[in-house]
Design a protein around this motif. Structure first.
Motif, mmCIF file in Angstrom:
data_model
loop_
_atom_site.group_PDB
_atom_site.id
_atom_site.type_symbol
_atom_site.label_atom_id
_atom_site.label_comp_id
_atom_site.label_asym_id
_atom_site.label_seq_id
_atom_site.Cartn_x
_atom_site.Cartn_y
_atom_site.Cartn_z
ATOM 1 N N MET A 184 11.737 12.382 -5.178
ATOM 2 C CA MET A 184 10.480 12.204 -4.600
ATOM 3 C C MET A 184 9.964 11.217 -4.260
ATOM 4 O O MET A 184 10.295 10.652 -5.249
ATOM 5 C CB MET A 184 9.684 13.375 -5.132
ATOM 6 C CG MET A 184 10.165 14.743 -4.400
ATOM 7 S SD MET A 184 8.159 15.797 -5.763
ATOM 8 C CE MET A 184 7.309 14.969 -3.648
ATOM 9 N N THR A 185 9.806 10.628 -3.209
ATOM 10 C CA THR A 185 9.473 8.896 -3.234
ATOM 11 C C THR A 185 8.086 8.827 -3.589
ATOM 12 O O THR A 185 7.521 10.548 -3.779
ATOM 13 C CB THR A 185 9.684 8.871 -1.237
ATOM 14 O OG1 THR A 185 8.425 9.816 -0.981
ATOM 15 C CG2 THR A 185 10.300 9.025 -0.460
ATOM 16 N N MET A 186 7.793 8.125 -3.473
ATOM 17 C CA MET A 186 6.322 7.421 -4.251
ATOM 18 C C MET A 186 5.426 8.498 -3.612
ATOM 19 O O MET A 186 4.258 8.756 -3.770
ATOM 20 C CB MET A 186 6.059 6.403 -4.636
ATOM 21 C CG MET A 186 6.683 5.440 -5.936
ATOM 22 S SD MET A 186 6.424 4.317 -6.115
ATOM 23 C CE MET A 186 5.012 4.251 -6.376
ATOM 24 N N GLY A 187 5.906 7.821 -1.851
ATOM 25 C CA GLY A 187 4.403 8.609 -0.627
ATOM 26 C C GLY A 187 4.619 10.181 -1.567
ATOM 27 O O GLY A 187 3.302 11.000 -0.984
ATOM 28 N N ILE A 227 1.043 -1.407 0.390
ATOM 29 C CA ILE A 227 -0.163 0.538 -0.094
ATOM 30 C C ILE A 227 1.161 1.139 0.334
ATOM 31 O O ILE A 227 2.168 1.016 0.662
ATOM 32 C CB ILE A 227 -0.728 -0.123 1.121
ATOM 33 C CG1 ILE A 227 -2.029 -1.247 1.484
ATOM 34 C CG2 ILE A 227 -1.773 1.784 1.088
ATOM 35 C CD1 ILE A 227 -2.971 -1.519 -0.132
ATOM 36 N N LEU A 228 0.576 1.938 -0.602
ATOM 37 C CA LEU A 228 1.541 3.338 -0.641
ATOM 38 C C LEU A 228 0.191 4.879 -0.132
ATOM 39 O O LEU A 228 -0.736 4.591 -0.087
ATOM 40 C CB LEU A 228 1.029 4.416 -2.656
ATOM 41 C CG LEU A 228 2.969 5.122 -2.585
ATOM 42 C CD1 LEU A 228 3.414 4.784 -1.798
ATOM 43 C CD2 LEU A 228 1.862 5.722 -3.746
ATOM 44 N N ILE A 229 1.637 4.624 0.535
ATOM 45 C CA ILE A 229 0.325 5.902 1.457
ATOM 46 C C ILE A 229 0.798 7.296 1.454
ATOM 47 O O ILE A 229 2.827 7.863 1.067
ATOM 48 C CB ILE A 229 1.793 5.874 3.250
ATOM 49 C CG1 ILE A 229 1.178 4.242 3.401
ATOM 50 C CG2 ILE A 229 0.683 7.084 4.070
ATOM 51 C CD1 ILE A 229 -0.743 3.720 3.729
ATOM 52 N N PRO A 230 0.081 8.168 1.494
ATOM 53 C CA PRO A 230 0.614 10.048 0.934
ATOM 54 C C PRO A 230 1.256 10.633 1.981
ATOM 55 O O PRO A 230 0.896 11.708 2.274
ATOM 56 C CB PRO A 230 -1.154 10.278 0.732
ATOM 57 C CG PRO A 230 -1.805 9.851 1.431
ATOM 58 C CD PRO A 230 -1.206 8.128 1.602
ATOM 59 N N ASN A 231 2.132 10.146 2.195
ATOM 60 C CA ASN A 231 3.734 10.627 2.584
ATOM 61 C C ASN A 231 5.120 10.778 2.281
ATOM 62 O O ASN A 231 5.146 9.867 1.591
ATOM 63 C CB ASN A 231 3.435 10.554 4.519
ATOM 64 C CG ASN A 231 4.165 9.057 4.479
ATOM 65 O OD1 ASN A 231 4.395 8.412 4.089
ATOM 66 N ND2 ASN A 231 3.377 8.678 6.035
ATOM 67 N N LEU A 262 2.245 11.137 -4.451
ATOM 68 C CA LEU A 262 1.412 10.970 -4.143
ATOM 69 C C LEU A 262 -0.036 11.733 -3.219
ATOM 70 O O LEU A 262 -1.480 12.274 -3.370
ATOM 71 C CB LEU A 262 0.578 9.022 -3.388
ATOM 72 C CG LEU A 262 -0.941 8.567 -2.805
ATOM 73 C CD1 LEU A 262 -1.455 8.645 -4.416
ATOM 74 C CD2 LEU A 262 -0.672 7.451 -2.976
ATOM 75 N N ARG A 263 1.120 12.209 -1.918
ATOM 76 C CA ARG A 263 0.465 13.187 -1.536
ATOM 77 C C ARG A 263 -0.338 14.678 -2.255
ATOM 78 O O ARG A 263 -0.572 15.179 -1.576
ATOM 79 C CB ARG A 263 1.204 13.617 0.171
ATOM 80 C CG ARG A 263 0.972 14.928 0.618
ATOM 81 C CD ARG A 263 2.105 14.626 2.165
ATOM 82 N NE ARG A 263 1.669 15.826 2.856
ATOM 83 C CZ ARG A 263 2.479 16.002 3.863
ATOM 84 N NH1 ARG A 263 3.546 15.801 4.087
ATOM 85 N NH2 ARG A 263 2.334 17.131 4.695
#
Length: 221
Positions: free
Chosen positions: A90-93, A12-16, A96-97
């Protein structure tokens, strides 16, 4: 399209900004891009299913998601997130944020309880209760919320709570709260007489309200 079943371990990708995905156990069927509700350190997040879990953690250490939503992020958007992550470092999270920045949009609509007035000869009618009765009467006894009753009758919250407790006001259906529109239409009391200048001002303000949009009126006195 890859469909995962209840009990499958997925990433699960988390938006942080601190992650590129964590492993969770599904509690319902989901596919790549499905939105899910989950927790990181007891903080609630809305995440997106990326694929098969690959952390290698023991089953006992993997948490369940809280909920799987019926809607999803298109796979084209997931590919864009990966490309943007590679391009900007950037990280993928973190990417996503930028997309999921209003998690409250996934919450069910807020509702408020409505109440109906029930007259009873057995109860003493105080001035405050009479004002509540009049508020319902002028609106054809349409159910109202606590805030409606207070705003229209100008009584205190304590009076309304007492009337709910003793059964003078009984709960009916709930009403969805919409911050973007008028919540209820009330009839004019009908016992206020305006002079010509007041009537002209009231007509202009009423016309502006009917037309919608933003307008400004300066009221002298």
């Amino acid at each position: 399209m890859i469909m995962f079943n209840c009990g499958d371990i997925v990433k699960i990708l988390i938006p942080n900004v601190a992650n590129s995905g964590y492993d969770y156990r599904l509690n319902a069927r989901a596919e790549i891009g499905s939105f899910v509700a989950c927790r990181v350190m007891n903080r609630k997040y809305i995440g997106v299913v990326l694929g098969v879990g690959d952390s290698g953690l023991a089953q006992s250490r993997i948490k369940d998601v809280d909920m799987v939503f019926d809607y999803k992020l298109p796979e084209s958007d997931l590919r864009w997130i990966k490309q943007m992550s590679n391009w900007t470092l950037m990280t993928m999270g973190g990417v996503l944020r930028l997309i999921i920045n209003v998690p409250d949009a996934f919450l069910p609509p807020r509702v408020e309880q409505m109440y109906q007035f029930v007259n009873s000869a057995a109860r003493r009618i105080t001035n405050a209760r009479q004002m509540v009765m009049d508020a319902f009467a002028m609106n054809d006894n349409t159910p109202m919320s606590v805030n409606d009753i207070i705003n229209i009758s100008h009584v205190s919250g304590a009076v309304v709570r007492t009337m709910i407790k003793n059964g003078t006001l009984i709960p009916t259906d709930a009403r969805e709260i919409s911050p973007d529109e008028f919540r209820h239409i009330y009839s004019d009391v009908g016992n206020i007489k305006l002079n010509p200048e007041q009537a002209s001002a009231a007509a202009q303000i009423g016309a502006a309200i009917d037309n919608g949009g933003f307008s400004v009126h300066l009221i002298d006195g």
